[in-house]
Design a protein around this motif. Structure first.
Motif, PDB file in Angstrom:
ATOM      1  N   LYS A 276       0.819  -1.217   0.000  1.00  0.00           N
ATOM      2  CA  LYS A 276       0.000   0.000   0.000  1.00  0.00           C
ATOM      3  C   LYS A 276       0.851   1.264   0.000  1.00  0.00           C
ATOM      4  N   TYR A 278       3.012   1.709  -1.975  1.00  0.00           N
ATOM      5  CA  TYR A 278       3.233   1.953  -3.414  1.00  0.00           C
ATOM      6  C   TYR A 278       1.924   1.895  -4.205  1.00  0.00           C
ATOM      7  N   ASN A 279       0.822   1.987  -3.469  1.00  0.00           N
ATOM      8  CA  ASN A 279      -0.515   2.004  -4.112  1.00  0.00           C
ATOM      9  C   ASN A 279      -0.812   0.781  -4.962  1.00  0.00           C
TER      10      ASN A 279
END
Ligand SMILES: *Cc1c(COP(=O)(O)O)cnc(C)c1O
Length: 510
Positions: A276, A278-279
């Motif tokens: 998350k 790094y999305n």
């Protein structure tokens, strides 16, 4: 001309061929039910692993199809004589290979009803009950797994029945891909990177290729023996960081709860924390292990699920349901639909395609879909959550029995920790013997007895045998008998000449 036309009309009027005559169906279906019940009663008398050779069937069957009808009795007797010898009996109580294909009376009855209606519920109006029952059943299962509301229709997410894990991963990966490409531009598709471990199921690479991920951007992060072959968040972090430094774009992480080789469990929560940052889209593949999470004592394997985007598990592996039945839940149904929606004129009608109803065709690869939720609904109602939990626990207890038997014999060892109903074991290293070759021979000989069937894996360079309890008909005495077969075969091997097994360099010592 005229007389030909009259002939056609006459033959249509008489309609002497009726492929769905209810009384004819009733009569033959009763025979099939008897055939099936007899098969279930006698399946343990067949060699578990089919003993035929490739091409066995061609010589037994005619080269051309029949021009005229054959009697159903003849067809059934051909199934008995020619097809059954070529079946590897996944239903046999002596089947301990792969992961199980668990089945049940209720599952079968549900299958019959699903087949009965043959409703092709691609959208709501094509069979409102098919769509709405699927929504109910997916929410029921989500409740059984204590999934957060964000995965449920009664929250902001939802579930869908896919056929396979491969399709579940493909659909979510495409949704994740399109979300990112909408931001960075489709020309950057070559920068997208996906992550799994070296224990992620082999379907992942195939699915990534289907989704247009560049093969050099599929990361298969190494696992270590000290992590019990689960994916380490620290190692993942380093791999992702290196990609970001190269201006690549992290896209998708596939976390596994219950790997196929050894049922290793990746630490969901910590991996999701890394991803998350790094999305990334995070998916949990819990095809087999996830089924156990309906028991409170195993639910912790899904801790952290609230942080991920999607989760799939397959009741056809362990929840008494017939193939193909894979449950997929996602927090982001809108993203799935954005990627997979079609809207052709011939499907437009009131409630056919509108925002007020779910159109399951937009949640999957195909347009057509079977009424599979009715199968799961019949299973859940016939057994209740308690019996499904008991079923999982009984299999795990039997696996523990097998594990104890292995540990009680000094010639054998359990190679990795047992988590569910899989025991990974092997003959221990013996001076002068090639351990891998010995274990290969053991497996080959055990399976060729036809009395049991198990498979192997190689992990960290170690060849090991896999013994999975999960066939619905298996009882504890089958497990004990299976162990006796294995021990017997091993005993005959060890008294043979060590030189025979010592010629190849020993691999995989631990
Ligand atoms: C069995 C299994 C699969 C197989 O997926 P399908 O596409 O349904 O055949 C994937 N992942 C895991 C962890 C499995 O155990």
């Amino acid at each position: 001309m005229g007389s030909h036309f009259t002939n056609v009309l006459e033959s249509l009027e008489s309609k002497d061929f009726n492929p769905l005559d209810p009384e004819d169906f009733r009569h033959k279906a009763h025979k099939v039910v008897d055939f099936i019940a007899d098969y279930y009663k006698t399946v343990q008398t067949y060699p578990v692993l089919s003993q035929v050779h490739p091409g066995y069937l061609k010589n037994r069957l005619p080269d051309t199809p029949p021009d005229t009808p054959e009697s159903f009795d003849t067809i059934l007797s051909d199934i008995q004589n020619h097809i059954i010898p070529g079946i590897t009996h996944w239903l046999s109580p002596n089947f301990f290979a792969y992961f199980p294909a668990s089945v049940s009376s209720a599952g079968f009855l549900g299958e019959m009803l699903c087949t009965c209606f043959n409703s092709v519920g691609f959208n709501w109006v094509a069979s409102p009950a098919a769509t709405e029952l699927e929504m109910v059943v997916m929410d029921w299962l989500a409740i059984m797994l204590h999934l957060p509301k964000s995965f449920m229709f009664s929250g902001s997410g939802g579930g869908v029945l896919q056929s396979t894990t491969s399709e579940s991963v493909l659909c979510t990966l495409v949704a994740a891909r399109d979300r990112v490409l909408n931001e960075i531009g489709i020309e950057h598709i070559g920068k997208l990177v996906v992550y799994g471990s070296d224990q992620t199921h082999s379907m992942f690479k195939k699915v990534c290729k289907l989704a247009g991920i560049h093969p050099v951007n599929i990361r298969s992060v190494s696992t270590r023996v000290e992590d019990d072959f689960s994916l380490s968040p620290d190692i993942l972090q380093k791999v992702v960081e290196a990609d970001v430094e190269q201006a690549l774009v992290p896209l998708y992480l596939c976390v596994t709860v219950g790997t196929t080789s050894t049922t290793a469990v990746d630490p969901v929560k910590h991996l999701a924390d890394v991803a998350k940052r790094y999305n990334m889209w995070v998916h949990i593949d819990a095809a087999y292990g996830g089924n156990a999470c309906i028991c409170p004592e195993y639910r912790h394997f899904l801790d952290g699920v609230e942080k991920v985007d999607s989760l799939s598990l397959s009741p056809h592996k362990w929840l008494l349901s017939y193939a193909e039945c894979c449950c997929l839940w996602t927090k982001n149904p809108d993203l799935l639909v954005d990627s997979l929606r079609t809207n052709p004129e011939y499907l437009r009608n009131e409630h056919g395609e509108s925002d007020s109803v779910v159109s399951y065709k937009d949640w999957q690869v195909g347009l057509s879909r079977r009424f599979k939720s009715i199968r799961l609904w019949v299973v859940l109602r016939s057994y209740g959550v308690e019996n499904l939990q008991n079923h999982i626990r009984a299999d795990i207890r039997m696996a523990i029995t097998f594990e104890r038997l292995v540990r009680s014999d000094v010639k054998f060892e359990v190679v990795v920790p047992r988590r569910f109903s899989l025991v990974c074991f092997r003959l221990k290293q013996l001076n002068g013997f090639d351990t891998e070759l010995m274990n290969r021979k053991l497996l080959e000989r055990v399976n060729s007895t036809g009395r049991v069937y198990l498979t192997h894996t190689v992990i960290g360079g170690i060849y090991m045998l896999r013994f999975v309890v999960g066939a619905t008909l298996t009882e504890e005495w089958h497990v004990i008998k299976a162990w006796e077969v294995i021990k017997e075969v091993a005993n005959t091997m060890v008294i043979e000449d060590p030189a025979k097994y010592g010629s190849v360099k020993t691999k995989g010592q631990i």
